[in-house]
Design a protein around this motif. Structure first.
Motif, PDB file in Angstrom:
ATOM      1  N   VAL A  45      62.314  -8.408  29.768  1.00  0.00           N
ATOM      2  CA  VAL A  45      62.259  -7.352  29.411  1.00  0.00           C
ATOM      3  C   VAL A  45      62.869  -6.548  27.960  1.00  0.00           C
ATOM      4  CG1 VAL A  45      63.365  -5.079  30.778  1.00  0.00           C
ATOM      5  CG2 VAL A  45      62.749  -6.472  31.831  1.00  0.00           C
ATOM      6  N   PRO A  46      61.923  -5.527  27.212  1.00  0.00           N
ATOM      7  CA  PRO A  46      62.760  -5.387  26.113  1.00  0.00           C
ATOM      8  C   PRO A  46      63.967  -4.936  26.032  1.00  0.00           C
ATOM      9  CG  PRO A  46      60.336  -4.561  26.466  1.00  0.00           C
ATOM     10  CD  PRO A  46      60.399  -5.460  27.618  1.00  0.00           C
ATOM     11  N   ARG A  47      64.680  -5.703  25.480  1.00  0.00           N
ATOM     12  CA  ARG A  47      66.485  -4.444  25.443  1.00  0.00           C
ATOM     13  C   ARG A  47      67.013  -5.269  24.050  1.00  0.00           C
ATOM     14  NH1 ARG A  47      65.054  -9.424  29.508  1.00  0.00           N
ATOM     15  NH2 ARG A  47      66.047 -10.993  28.627  1.00  0.00           N
ATOM     16  N   SER A  48      66.687  -5.663  23.281  1.00  0.00           N
ATOM     17  CA  SER A  48      66.739  -6.155  21.693  1.00  0.00           C
ATOM     18  C   SER A  48      67.806  -5.318  21.151  1.00  0.00           C
ATOM     19  CB  SER A  48      66.052  -6.954  20.598  1.00  0.00           C
ATOM     20  OG  SER A  48      66.723  -7.457  19.667  1.00  0.00           O
ATOM     21  N   PRO A  49      68.622  -5.625  20.475  1.00  0.00           N
ATOM     22  CA  PRO A  49      69.679  -4.570  19.660  1.00  0.00           C
ATOM     23  C   PRO A  49      68.801  -3.989  18.586  1.00  0.00           C
ATOM     24  CG  PRO A  49      70.732  -6.316  19.468  1.00  0.00           C
ATOM     25  CD  PRO A  49      69.464  -7.226  20.584  1.00  0.00           C
ATOM     26  N   ILE A  50      68.047  -4.715  17.732  1.00  0.00           N
ATOM     27  CA  ILE A  50      67.254  -5.101  16.889  1.00  0.00           C
ATOM     28  C   ILE A  50      66.421  -2.990  16.984  1.00  0.00           C
ATOM     29  CG2 ILE A  50      64.774  -5.665  16.198  1.00  0.00           C
ATOM     30  CD1 ILE A  50      65.548  -9.081  16.642  1.00  0.00           C
ATOM     31  N   ALA A  51      66.553  -3.121  18.667  1.00  0.00           N
ATOM     32  CA  ALA A  51      66.036  -1.178  18.440  1.00  0.00           C
ATOM     33  C   ALA A  51      66.381  -0.211  17.230  1.00  0.00           C
ATOM     34  CB  ALA A  51      66.462  -1.058  19.667  1.00  0.00           C
ATOM     35  N   GLU A  52      68.055  -0.739  17.573  1.00  0.00           N
ATOM     36  CA  GLU A  52      68.881   0.306  16.704  1.00  0.00           C
ATOM     37  C   GLU A  52      68.139   0.020  15.116  1.00  0.00           C
ATOM     38  OE1 GLU A  52      73.643   0.678  15.644  1.00  0.00           O
ATOM     39  OE2 GLU A  52      72.993   0.296  17.477  1.00  0.00           O
ATOM     40  N   LEU A  53      68.007  -1.088  14.376  1.00  0.00           N
ATOM     41  CA  LEU A  53      68.007  -1.234  12.961  1.00  0.00           C
ATOM     42  C   LEU A  53      66.234  -0.543  13.107  1.00  0.00           C
ATOM     43  CD1 LEU A  53      68.105  -5.400  13.082  1.00  0.00           C
ATOM     44  CD2 LEU A  53      70.206  -2.976  12.193  1.00  0.00           C
ATOM     45  N   ILE A  54      65.075  -0.547  13.897  1.00  0.00           N
ATOM     46  CA  ILE A  54      63.556   0.250  13.665  1.00  0.00           C
ATOM     47  C   ILE A  54      64.289   1.764  13.662  1.00  0.00           C
ATOM     48  CG2 ILE A  54      61.926   0.884  14.508  1.00  0.00           C
ATOM     49  CD1 ILE A  54      62.254  -1.958  16.182  1.00  0.00           C
ATOM     50  N   GLU A  55      64.820   2.050  14.464  1.00  0.00           N
ATOM     51  CA  GLU A  55      65.935   3.433  14.581  1.00  0.00           C
ATOM     52  C   GLU A  55      66.259   3.982  13.392  1.00  0.00           C
ATOM     53  OE1 GLU A  55      65.657   4.489  19.045  1.00  0.00           O
ATOM     54  OE2 GLU A  55      67.344   3.460  18.310  1.00  0.00           O
ATOM     55  N   SER A  56      67.073   3.588  13.119  1.00  0.00           N
ATOM     56  CA  SER A  56      67.736   3.680  11.491  1.00  0.00           C
ATOM     57  C   SER A  56      67.087   3.476  10.479  1.00  0.00           C
ATOM     58  CB  SER A  56      68.819   2.669  11.193  1.00  0.00           C
ATOM     59  OG  SER A  56      68.767   1.461  11.290  1.00  0.00           O
ATOM     60  N   GLY A  57      65.830   2.838  10.384  1.00  0.00           N
ATOM     61  CA  GLY A  57      65.084   2.700   9.147  1.00  0.00           C
ATOM     62  C   GLY A  57      65.560   1.363   8.445  1.00  0.00           C
ATOM     63  N   PHE A  58      66.092   0.101   9.079  1.00  0.00           N
ATOM     64  CA  PHE A  58      67.304  -1.233   8.843  1.00  0.00           C
ATOM     65  C   PHE A  58      67.556  -0.721   7.424  1.00  0.00           C
ATOM     66  CE2 PHE A  58      63.068  -2.445  10.814  1.00  0.00           C
ATOM     67  CZ  PHE A  58      63.186  -3.531  11.165  1.00  0.00           C
ATOM     68  N   ALA A  59      69.044   0.131   7.364  1.00  0.00           N
ATOM     69  CA  ALA A  59      69.256   0.929   6.361  1.00  0.00           C
ATOM     70  C   ALA A  59      70.278  -0.036   6.967  1.00  0.00           C
ATOM     71  CB  ALA A  59      69.717   2.048   6.713  1.00  0.00           C
ATOM     72  N   PRO A  60      71.496  -0.627   5.610  1.00  0.00           N
ATOM     73  CA  PRO A  60      71.143   0.105   4.065  1.00  0.00           C
ATOM     74  C   PRO A  60      69.984  -1.725   3.449  1.00  0.00           C
ATOM     75  CG  PRO A  60      73.089  -1.362   4.206  1.00  0.00           C
ATOM     76  CD  PRO A  60      72.530  -0.650   5.630  1.00  0.00           C
ATOM     77  N   TRP A  61      69.420  -2.360   4.146  1.00  0.00           N
ATOM     78  CA  TRP A  61      68.974  -3.216   3.962  1.00  0.00           C
ATOM     79  C   TRP A  61      67.670  -3.419   3.176  1.00  0.00           C
ATOM     80  CZ3 TRP A  61      73.041  -6.296   4.491  1.00  0.00           C
ATOM     81  CH2 TRP A  61      74.190  -5.872   5.638  1.00  0.00           C
ATOM     82  N   LEU A  62      66.470  -2.003   3.816  1.00  0.00           N
ATOM     83  CA  LEU A  62      65.377  -1.957   2.907  1.00  0.00           C
ATOM     84  C   LEU A  62      65.492  -0.472   2.526  1.00  0.00           C
ATOM     85  CD1 LEU A  62      63.209  -1.947   5.899  1.00  0.00           C
ATOM     86  CD2 LEU A  62      63.732  -4.374   4.009  1.00  0.00           C
ATOM     87  N   ASP A  63      66.599  -0.577   1.973  1.00  0.00           N
ATOM     88  CA  ASP A  63      66.627   0.624   0.966  1.00  0.00           C
ATOM     89  C   ASP A  63      66.161   0.220  -0.439  1.00  0.00           C
ATOM     90  OD1 ASP A  63      68.033   1.725   2.709  1.00  0.00           O
ATOM     91  OD2 ASP A  63      70.405   1.944   2.528  1.00  0.00           O
TER      92      ASP A  63
END
Length: 309
Positions: free
Chosen positions: A104-122
């Motif tokens: 079942v999908p439930r990863s906290p990575i969803a939060e990274l996707i929604e934030s544009g992986f900021a600041p890691w991909l800035d």
């Protein structure tokens, strides 16, 4: 008693009360009986989770009432996750088909996707991304949906999981930019390189798996269990990722409670443990350059693992 139930909110309240009294485990997208009940009722009616409050008073027809009551009883008696009962769940604000072919999908990575992986991909250009150990495809599909200029590969060893991921690609009409590939980690990805690799691999220890509540027995074991310390797959990913990352590529991996074991095993590797709104969640980021610098130690740790059957 249930004959008095009429509206959507009646059934949500009733289900929440039943779930709370039954001492269920809430670990598949929700952490409380009210959210669980809301998912079951609205999901069974094919209604969105952000349903306007005015609709809560809507009356159900007999077939809907019967169906919801049956699902409530199954959730309690069989401990089936709600996402499997209603066949869908939400991840990063998107609806995904969910069944026993994948976790079942439930990863906290969803939060990274929604934030544009900021600041890691800035300021870091991304054209290609990989969702490794994709399962239902939720992480990679969400990355593609939030970033219309990315091409995203989804990789998994399990053909059934990939079939489900394919259905979710079709659901979101992303087949022109998202490709599902059957691969044992990087084994089937020869020649492919990515600016960003994101992975939520199995990371539950053998002891933790044996102690999991009954709800988790409905999910594929190979999507959860990963050896004595939960790092069997993570170390293989670390060992091979540099060869599939572009020069300034970034690797992000979720390892959950195995964070401490990984830090102890590779103390010199400069992993950045990411913070989420609720705190640390066992997700790290590491640069390709650091993987190359520490390649010998990573390879030695990976080679010390029992080989997969």
């Amino acid at each position: 008693m249930t004959a008095e139930l009429a509206s959507i909110i009646d059934f949500i309240r009733y289900a929440a009360s039943r779930f709370a009294a039954a001492d269920l485990t809430f670990g598949h997208s929700h952490d409380n009986p009210i959210d669980e009940a809301t998912h079951l009722v609205l999901g069974s009616l094919h209604l969105p989770p952000d349903l306007p409050p005015a609709y809560a008073a809507g009356k159900l027809v007999q077939a809907e009432r019967t169906r919801i009551l049956e699902l409530i009883e199954r959730r309690i008696a069989e401990r089936v996750p709600v996402a499997y009962l209603v066949g869908e769940t939400w991840f990063a604000g998107m609806q995904f088909k969910s069944d026993r072919r994948a976790l079942v999908p439930r990863s906290p990575i969803a939060e990274l996707i929604e934030s544009g992986f900021a600041p890691w991909l800035d300021g870091r250009p991304v054209e290609t991304a990989l969702d490794l150990c994709t399962g239902s495809g939720c992480i990679g599909i969400a990355m593609a949906a939030y970033n219309p200029d990315w091409r995203v590969d989804l990789a998994d060893i399990d053909a059934d999981a990939l079939a489900l991921a394919g259905e979710n690609i079709g659901r979101h009409q992303l087949g022109d930019r998202v490709l599902a590939i059957r691969s044992d980690l990087f084994g089937g990805l020869q020649g492919r390189r990515y600016d960003l690799i994101v992975s939520n691999p199995p990371y539950v220890t053998n002891a933790e798996y044996a102690a999991l509540p009954a709800e988790y027995a409905h999910e594929p074991k190979r999507g959860l269990a990963a050896g004595e310390d939960g790092l069997d797959l993570c170390l293989r990913i670390l060992d091979d990722a540099a060869g599939h990352l572009t020069e300034h590529g970034l690797l992000i991996v979720e390892v959950g409670e195995s964070e401490r074991a990984l830090g102890a095993l590779l103390p010199g590797l400069p992993l950045v443990w990411l913070e989420f709104k609720v705190g640390a969640m066992g997700v790290f980021a590491v640069e390709r350059a650091d993987l190359l610098e520490h390649a010998a130690a990573i390879h030695a740790a990976a080679e010390s693992r029992p080989k997969p059957a």
